[in-house]
Design a protein around this motif. Structure first.
Motif, PDB file in Angstrom:
ATOM      1  N   ARG A 155      33.929  90.949  83.317  1.00  0.00           N
ATOM      2  CA  ARG A 155      34.939  91.987  83.025  1.00  0.00           C
ATOM      3  C   ARG A 155      36.261  91.372  82.579  1.00  0.00           C
ATOM      4  O   ARG A 155      36.962  91.948  81.763  1.00  0.00           O
ATOM      5  CB  ARG A 155      35.198  92.823  84.277  1.00  0.00           C
ATOM      6  CG  ARG A 155      34.181  93.886  84.493  1.00  0.00           C
ATOM      7  CD  ARG A 155      34.497  94.694  85.703  1.00  0.00           C
ATOM      8  NE  ARG A 155      35.673  95.527  85.471  1.00  0.00           N
ATOM      9  CZ  ARG A 155      36.330  96.150  86.416  1.00  0.00           C
ATOM     10  NH1 ARG A 155      35.957  96.009  87.667  1.00  0.00           N
ATOM     11  NH2 ARG A 155      37.353  96.908  86.137  1.00  0.00           N
ATOM     12  N   ARG A 156      36.626  90.240  83.156  1.00  0.00           N
ATOM     13  CA  ARG A 156      37.903  89.571  82.862  1.00  0.00           C
ATOM     14  C   ARG A 156      39.089  90.516  82.957  1.00  0.00           C
ATOM     15  O   ARG A 156      39.957  90.539  82.086  1.00  0.00           O
ATOM     16  CB  ARG A 156      37.885  88.934  81.485  1.00  0.00           C
ATOM     17  CG  ARG A 156      37.011  87.729  81.413  1.00  0.00           C
ATOM     18  CD  ARG A 156      37.297  86.972  80.153  1.00  0.00           C
ATOM     19  NE  ARG A 156      36.130  86.174  79.826  1.00  0.00           N
ATOM     20  CZ  ARG A 156      35.889  85.683  78.651  1.00  0.00           C
ATOM     21  NH1 ARG A 156      36.713  85.905  77.664  1.00  0.00           N
ATOM     22  NH2 ARG A 156      34.819  84.969  78.436  1.00  0.00           N
ATOM     23  N   GLY A 157      39.126  91.313  84.007  1.00  0.00           N
ATOM     24  CA  GLY A 157      40.262  92.187  84.238  1.00  0.00           C
ATOM     25  C   GLY A 157      40.234  93.498  83.483  1.00  0.00           C
ATOM     26  O   GLY A 157      41.124  94.327  83.650  1.00  0.00           O
ATOM     27  N   ARG A 158      39.225  93.691  82.636  1.00  0.00           N
ATOM     28  CA  ARG A 158      39.121  94.959  81.912  1.00  0.00           C
ATOM     29  C   ARG A 158      38.604  96.043  82.862  1.00  0.00           C
ATOM     30  O   ARG A 158      37.953  95.749  83.846  1.00  0.00           O
ATOM     31  CB  ARG A 158      38.198  94.800  80.715  1.00  0.00           C
ATOM     32  CG  ARG A 158      38.777  93.833  79.671  1.00  0.00           C
ATOM     33  CD  ARG A 158      37.790  93.548  78.597  1.00  0.00           C
ATOM     34  NE  ARG A 158      36.756  92.660  79.149  1.00  0.00           N
ATOM     35  CZ  ARG A 158      35.906  91.981  78.401  1.00  0.00           C
ATOM     36  NH1 ARG A 158      35.927  92.109  77.098  1.00  0.00           N
ATOM     37  NH2 ARG A 158      35.017  91.201  78.948  1.00  0.00           N
ATOM     38  N   ALA A 159      38.896  97.271  82.541  1.00  0.00           N
ATOM     39  CA  ALA A 159      38.532  98.379  83.428  1.00  0.00           C
ATOM     40  C   ALA A 159      37.170  98.954  83.065  1.00  0.00           C
ATOM     41  O   ALA A 159      36.695  98.805  81.941  1.00  0.00           O
ATOM     42  CB  ALA A 159      39.595  99.474  83.333  1.00  0.00           C
ATOM     43  N   GLY A 160      36.570  99.615  84.037  1.00  0.00           N
ATOM     44  CA  GLY A 160      35.365 100.378  83.771  1.00  0.00           C
ATOM     45  C   GLY A 160      34.075  99.613  83.921  1.00  0.00           C
ATOM     46  O   GLY A 160      34.027  98.529  84.484  1.00  0.00           O
ATOM     47  N   TRP A 161      33.016 100.239  83.413  1.00  0.00           N
ATOM     48  CA  TRP A 161      31.656  99.706  83.493  1.00  0.00           C
ATOM     49  C   TRP A 161      31.083  99.590  82.092  1.00  0.00           C
ATOM     50  O   TRP A 161      31.255 100.472  81.269  1.00  0.00           O
ATOM     51  CB  TRP A 161      30.791 100.659  84.308  1.00  0.00           C
ATOM     52  CG  TRP A 161      29.321 100.392  84.148  1.00  0.00           C
ATOM     53  CD1 TRP A 161      28.493 100.989  83.245  1.00  0.00           C
ATOM     54  CD2 TRP A 161      28.535  99.468  84.875  1.00  0.00           C
ATOM     55  NE1 TRP A 161      27.225 100.486  83.378  1.00  0.00           N
ATOM     56  CE2 TRP A 161      27.225  99.543  84.375  1.00  0.00           C
ATOM     57  CE3 TRP A 161      28.805  98.574  85.888  1.00  0.00           C
ATOM     58  CZ2 TRP A 161      26.191  98.774  84.878  1.00  0.00           C
ATOM     59  CZ3 TRP A 161      27.764  97.814  86.380  1.00  0.00           C
ATOM     60  CH2 TRP A 161      26.482  97.909  85.884  1.00  0.00           C
ATOM     61  N   ARG A 162      30.390  98.498  81.854  1.00  0.00           N
ATOM     62  CA  ARG A 162      29.586  98.341  80.636  1.00  0.00           C
ATOM     63  C   ARG A 162      28.259  97.737  81.044  1.00  0.00           C
ATOM     64  O   ARG A 162      28.201  96.817  81.849  1.00  0.00           O
ATOM     65  CB  ARG A 162      30.286  97.415  79.634  1.00  0.00           C
ATOM     66  CG  ARG A 162      31.501  98.043  79.022  1.00  0.00           C
ATOM     67  CD  ARG A 162      31.965  97.276  77.815  1.00  0.00           C
ATOM     68  NE  ARG A 162      33.215  97.844  77.336  1.00  0.00           N
ATOM     69  CZ  ARG A 162      34.133  97.157  76.710  1.00  0.00           C
ATOM     70  NH1 ARG A 162      33.951  95.879  76.465  1.00  0.00           N
ATOM     71  NH2 ARG A 162      35.229  97.743  76.307  1.00  0.00           N
TER      72      ARG A 162
END
Length: 182
Positions: free
Chosen positions: A105-112
């Motif tokens: 994620r590296r600090g990004r929000a949400g789910w992928r």
């Protein structure tokens, strides 16, 4: 002072001006995201050594179990010891997959899904390599079943993360009104 045209007339930047830029360098952001997973991978590797073989962990767990339940038989102890070791496989790779997901994620929000599958596949590959490493340790035995158990732990972590992020997005979405006139 005589004129020196080769000198830069601007003063050198102060630390307060430079420090935020240094922390935004790709190396620092990558390291900040991945250091827990790397540290956990080193812990997993150290647990694949002779120090954490069945004989050594048994010598630690047996006195504790005999203190809790003095009438424990040898067969009961072997079963409990086996279950503790297998639960440790599951839990250590559950945590590892969580940390790998954090790194992806590296600090990004949400789910992928790509982050979830990436965390699972990295954990599964590391599990297979960990079992391969145990082939070279005399007091350890490599088992594809342990690798499978590790992978199930990682997959469970990914499914847990998916459900957790999904429940958070449902809770954050606006609720539809019951009255059509509003």
């Amino acid at each position: 002072m005589p004129e020196q045209p080769w000198r830069n007339p601007r003063p050198a930047p102060q630390l307060q001006q430079v420090q935020p830029r240094i922390l935004q360098l790709p190396v620092f952001t990558w390291l900040w995201a991945w250091w827990p997973a790397l540290l956990w991978a080193m812990l997993i590797f150290s647990m694949s050594t002779d120090t954490f073989s069945s004989e050594h962990t048994g010598s630690i767990i047996e006195p504790i179990l005999k203190w809790i339940y003095p009438a424990i038989t040898s067969a009961q102890f072997e079963l409990i010891h086996h279950l503790i070791r297998k639960c440790a496989h599951f839990v250590e790779y559950f945590i590892f997959a969580l940390l790998l997901f954090r790194g992806m994620r590296r600090g990004r929000a949400g789910w992928r899904w790509s982050w979830g599958f990436g965390a699972f596949f990295l954990a599964a590959i590391y599990s297979a390599l960990d079992e391969f490493h145990q082939v070279f340790v005399a007091s350890r035995t490599a088992s594809p079943y342990d690798s499978l158990l590790d992978s199930v732990g990682a997959l469970t972590a990914v499914l847990f993360l998916f459900l957790w992020f999904r429940s958070r997005s449902v809770a954050a979405s606006p609720k539809p009104s019951l009255h059509p006139s509003e």
